[in-house]
Scaffold this motif. Sequence first.
Motif, mmCIF file in Angstrom:
data_model
loop_
_atom_site.group_PDB
_atom_site.id
_atom_site.type_symbol
_atom_site.label_atom_id
_atom_site.label_comp_id
_atom_site.label_asym_id
_atom_site.label_seq_id
_atom_site.Cartn_x
_atom_site.Cartn_y
_atom_site.Cartn_z
ATOM 1 N N TYR A 149 1.433 9.323 4.777
ATOM 2 C CA TYR A 149 1.287 10.720 4.365
ATOM 3 C C TYR A 149 0.157 11.362 5.153
ATOM 4 N N GLN A 150 -0.973 10.653 5.222
ATOM 5 C CA GLN A 150 -2.074 11.093 6.071
ATOM 6 C C GLN A 150 -2.249 10.040 7.158
ATOM 7 N N LYS B 88 4.734 -3.551 -7.514
ATOM 8 C CA LYS B 88 3.789 -2.953 -8.465
ATOM 9 C C LYS B 88 3.610 -1.461 -8.217
ATOM 10 N N THR C 193 8.414 6.172 -2.236
ATOM 11 C CA THR C 193 8.318 6.668 -0.873
ATOM 12 C C THR C 193 9.508 6.223 -0.035
ATOM 13 N N HIS D 158 10.880 -1.464 -12.841
ATOM 14 C CA HIS D 158 9.848 -2.429 -13.231
ATOM 15 C C HIS D 158 10.440 -3.469 -14.165
HETATM 16 N N1 LIG Z 1 2.792 13.229 -1.558
HETATM 17 C C1 LIG Z 1 1.907 12.262 -1.326
HETATM 18 N N2 LIG Z 1 0.827 12.477 -0.549
HETATM 19 C C2 LIG Z 1 -0.060 11.504 -0.298
HETATM 20 N N3 LIG Z 1 0.026 10.246 -0.779
HETATM 21 C C3 LIG Z 1 1.075 9.949 -1.541
HETATM 22 C C4 LIG Z 1 2.075 10.943 -1.868
HETATM 23 N N4 LIG Z 1 3.003 10.356 -2.668
HETATM 24 C C5 LIG Z 1 2.609 9.079 -2.834
HETATM 25 N N5 LIG Z 1 1.461 8.830 -2.162
HETATM 26 C C6 LIG Z 1 0.771 7.526 -2.088
HETATM 27 O O1 LIG Z 1 1.646 6.593 -1.511
HETATM 28 C C7 LIG Z 1 1.551 5.323 -2.145
HETATM 29 C C8 LIG Z 1 2.929 4.844 -2.567
HETATM 30 O O2 LIG Z 1 3.429 5.736 -3.569
HETATM 31 P P1 LIG Z 1 4.868 5.561 -4.234
HETATM 32 O O3 LIG Z 1 5.052 6.720 -5.160
HETATM 33 O O4 LIG Z 1 5.872 5.336 -3.190
HETATM 34 O O5 LIG Z 1 4.658 4.245 -5.105
HETATM 35 P P2 LIG Z 1 5.684 3.511 -6.079
HETATM 36 O O6 LIG Z 1 5.881 2.161 -5.524
HETATM 37 O O7 LIG Z 1 6.882 4.365 -6.306
HETATM 38 O O8 LIG Z 1 4.825 3.395 -7.407
HETATM 39 P P3 LIG Z 1 5.264 3.566 -8.950
HETATM 40 O O9 LIG Z 1 5.764 2.249 -9.394
HETATM 41 O O10 LIG Z 1 3.961 3.910 -9.634
HETATM 42 O O11 LIG Z 1 6.276 4.664 -9.015
HETATM 43 C C9 LIG Z 1 0.573 5.488 -3.292
HETATM 44 O O12 LIG Z 1 -0.660 4.952 -2.883
HETATM 45 C C10 LIG Z 1 0.457 6.983 -3.475
HETATM 46 O O13 LIG Z 1 -0.844 7.320 -3.880
#
Ligand SMILES: Nc1ncnc2c1ncn2[C@@H]1O[C@H](COP(=O)(O)OP(=O)(O)OP(=O)(O)O)[C@@H](O)[C@H]1O
Lengths: 192, 280, 567
Positions: C310-311, C335, C342, C493
């Motif tokens: 993202y960044q 987790k 993403t 989960h």
């Molecule tokens: N729009 C965004 N901008 C910046 N960082 C983001 C954004 N969306 C998610 N992240 C970061 O990307 C990482 C992965 O996020 P993601 O939502 O894909 O996790 P996840 O595996 O789906 O988790 P969860 O089980 O909590 O849904 C995290 O560290 C989150 O903080």
Amino acid sequence: MSKKTTLEKFIGVWNTKTIVGVAIGAALFGVLMNFGSIRIFTNTSLTTAMVVPVIVGGLFGPLPAAVAAGVGNVIADLISGSGFWFDWSIGNAFLGLFIGALPLYGAYIEDGIFEVKHMIIYAILCVIGCGISFGLVTPFFTYLWYGGELTITLYQSVVGSISNIIVLLVIGIPVLKVLASRNSRGRNLKAE
Amino acid sequence: MNNFIINLIPGKTFLHQLSGTTKVRLFFVLIVYLIMSFDLRLILPVFILGIIGLISLRPKLKSVRYIIIFVVVMNLVNILLYYLANPHLGMLYFGHETIWFQFNDYYIVTYEEVWFLLSRFLKMIASFLISLDFILAITPSEFAAGLYSCKVPYKICTIVEMAFRYIPDIARDYQNIKVSMQARGVELDPKKTGLLKRIKQNILILIPLVITSFDRIGNISNAMDLRGFGKGKKRSYYAEHEETPNDKKVKIVYILLGLFVVGYIIGRIFFNVSEVWYPF
Amino acid sequence: MKKPVIEFKDFSFRYKSQTEDTLKHINLTIYEGEKVLLLGPSGCGKSTLAHCINGLIPFSYDGECQGSCKIASLEVVQSSIFQLSSQVGTVLQDSDAQFVGLSVGEDIAYALENENMPREEMIPRVYQSAKMVDMHEFLNHVPYDLSGGQKQRVALAGIMHDDVKILLFDEPLAALDPMMGNDAIDLIDRIYREQKKTVVIIEHRLEDVLYRHVDRVILLQEGKIIADMTPDELLLSPLLKENGIREPLYITALKNAGCQLQPDHISHIQDIDLEPYRQQLIDDFHQSIPSKPQEPQDVIIEVKDLSFAYQSDHQILDNVSFEIRKGEKIAIVGKNGAGKSTIAKLLCGILRPTKGQILLKGQDYMQYSIKEIGGMIGYVMQNPNQMIVKDMIKDEVALGLTLHDYSKEDIEKNVEEALKMCNLYAMRNWPVSALSYGQKKRMTIASILAMKPDVMILDEPTAGQDYRVYTEIMTFLDYLNKEYGITILFITHDMHLAIEYTDRAIVFSEGTCIGDDSVFKILSDEDIIQRAHLKQTSLFTLAKRIGLPCDAFTQHFIEHERMNRHE
Ligand SMILES: Nc1ncnc2c1ncn2[C@@H]1O[C@H](COP(=O)(O)OP(=O)(O)OP(=O)(O)O)[C@@H](O)[C@H]1O
Ligand SMILES: Nc1ncnc2c1ncn2[C@@H]1O[C@H](COP(=O)(O)OP(=O)(O)OP(=O)(O)O)[C@@H](O)[C@H]1O
Ligand SMILES: [Mg+2]
Ligand SMILES: [Mg+2]
């Protein structure tokens, strides 16, 4: 429906629910101001945020709507960092009184009541409210605090009023209609 | 998800470390001070103070640069519009005009006009700088505590605090909804759609956003009731620390400044003190 | 003599807007120092009962009470919510709503702030409470930096001050991943022991709660108490199955093998005496069940060396590669914050990779717009309310087609088909508001199905739902997969879901793909389980204790279950 006086409806019941509702409204206002807006003139933009006080008003009454709009505007300024423009915040709060007046004329969004006559009253109030808020209130404070040329301030007000009227009518009415029909619990539903 | 400019946890610099009460009161006094006049002698010191304050707060350059450029440009445009609308403001405020140069009979540039527009521009930028410093220095909880110390009822202060609490949640919902609508075929690229269509599509995002946001009200207010919100007439703030020696120093400053402001406003109303100043 | 702290005597309650009583003639006594689990299908009145205990009824909900309800010798109807809240500490289901402060410290201090306690007194108290739940190093953290489990801890600390006598938890596990769920139950148990509180837990996930000792289970059905017994007694009775509540997996496994269960510590997999059942389990295990091997189909999505950030300075996904074949059912697990959502957004084209490639049916997908990809890959979000725009079911399902400029006839045809597939056709003219949560969920699936995607991605399809709705949704998806050959990706989960309904699991941890194999292989790999915050099911423990191979045992169990389901 309990029989409340107009004044009570105007002020709203300031219990925890209303406070949370106003806070959420203000937050939503701030978010939409920063993401959901299209800038069209210095100090003015076409923003869906204006619809938020309408809904807060529909749920809790005009005064909560005004607070949500005013605080929402301050918060929008806070998170975007572009400095405070209290003249506009006060104008927005004032507008909130008009556009959030739905319960005063019998439009209860929570019970699914929003009919054509309410739509017409709503539209009229939007126009009057924008006229007074951005045609009088905001320019008055702008002139008082920041001085300068009245023509320009008024010109900004006209643009501001028109863009807000457009949003309030073009977006506001459909949203209210959807929310109302969503809340009118389906009665006598039959599977076909 | 927290790319907003306001902090939630106080920083380490002098201004950050002041208490919420001090910050809020100082801010209000300074804003009234700036609003009350166009006198460059009064505006300039605060303008410089604003810049010093900004530097001392050590903000992330990336996040403030855009805002600063944006506000400066916006105000320059405003100034230009002011000039175009009425090039004779100098006459209005100072009662005399000295021509610098001339485009035609109506559009002349006078020293007085330039002076006034400069004063006004600096006044706007100074208010902006003070606001920006305030925003960068304060946290929402300190803001609430500060307002409370100014006798604002705590239920109103709570609104400010709570709004900040839920902004990131709402912003996240907004992104999610946008994403799912895009996947279903909503075109949000401004280059590809006209204004009216864009407005229509904004409705598609707005409705679920409004519904999910307002759906939480019941749960949140229950949680607050269960933990005694609204129990008494008064409340205290965990985030609001006690007065430090620095707070005491700043307190003297804003009290003196406040007295000056009151004096000046009385002067303006009753004793014909001019709101502008023209040295030449 | 035990002292009663919660006493319902012939208590009934009716919400103002309802015509029938929601709670009917409740008689219930809970004594000091007991730990009680409240169980029952969705809508049976568990939360309503909880609201009576903490005073939200009648303070916040209008309605009519009959009979008597005493909490710590206070008659609820006559006391204020503030009196009650100093006796009862409640943790609500939604930990986001519970978290009202702007930082951990403020949230823990919230009740004290409302009491107008001076700050000097507040600080040590907050620290002490935070220490109790092991969050004292996080006092300056903001809510969205915390994981779901950490938020739950903060919530617990926030209600611990005023020497409350009763702790009330309304579905504390709903939003937690398997390992955090375990931690939460451990924590509740520790507080229960150390502080000698009375604890009432409401929860659907029976097996997870029974992981620590529980004194009594109360089963609620349509507002009436139909069972009030020890966990052992309940597990032996047929009540769970009859009321649509999921039994612990190992109990099902034992029952499948035809074992006669004895009322002896069976509520805890570690304490249960397995000797009487050993032989039967082993015999049953060797009795093979015919399984149909599936022939491999064409690859439809290929992810190659995908990276994303993202960044620019913070890599979220790093060199991820995998393939998805037509008709597969795949679980994406890992987790919180591992990057699961993403990757879903990347597959839908809403985000685009910074490095690497995604091929759709062999074609590089960069050439397609989001809209075009949307026709191939459908994305169903976790919260149906975030997707619903129209107020009529039919219109909602038609929305995607209208936006894609389909012709009127095509729209009509596709919508009808999708609604029929989702068993919603009879309600096509209903307003959306008339649907239950599970039905809404099905409707959002229908609205994606109408666009005839080849692949559907579902983000947490069953989170926070009761077993009946859960089975309904999953059986339905299974059916879509079989009948229409739609490829389905679950982000989840829930290990039960992964085991029972998918063929393959792709495991993410810290942005890399650390496993891609059949579910039982993944779940028998200790290392992956640790790194991805997964949890072994009780089947593994059972298999280990009797010395059978874990993965084969689980596989056997699943085939047995699938066979049962198909009968
Ligand atoms: N729009 C965004 N901008 C910046 N960082 C983001 C954004 N969306 C998610 N992240 C970061 O990307 C990482 C992965 O996020 P993601 O939502 O894909 O996790 P996840 O595996 O789906 O988790 P969860 O089980 O909590 O849904 C995290 O560290 C989150 O903080
Ligand atoms: N505020 C309310 N007004 C009217 N009826 C309500 C209200 N809250 C709940 N009900 C009704 O009371 C019944 C019981 O609801 P309750 O929330 O207690 O169920 P529950 O057992 O907690 O279910 P779940 O497991 O889904 O949380 C439901 O039929 C519901 O429709
Ligand atoms: Mg419930
Ligand atoms: Mg996710």
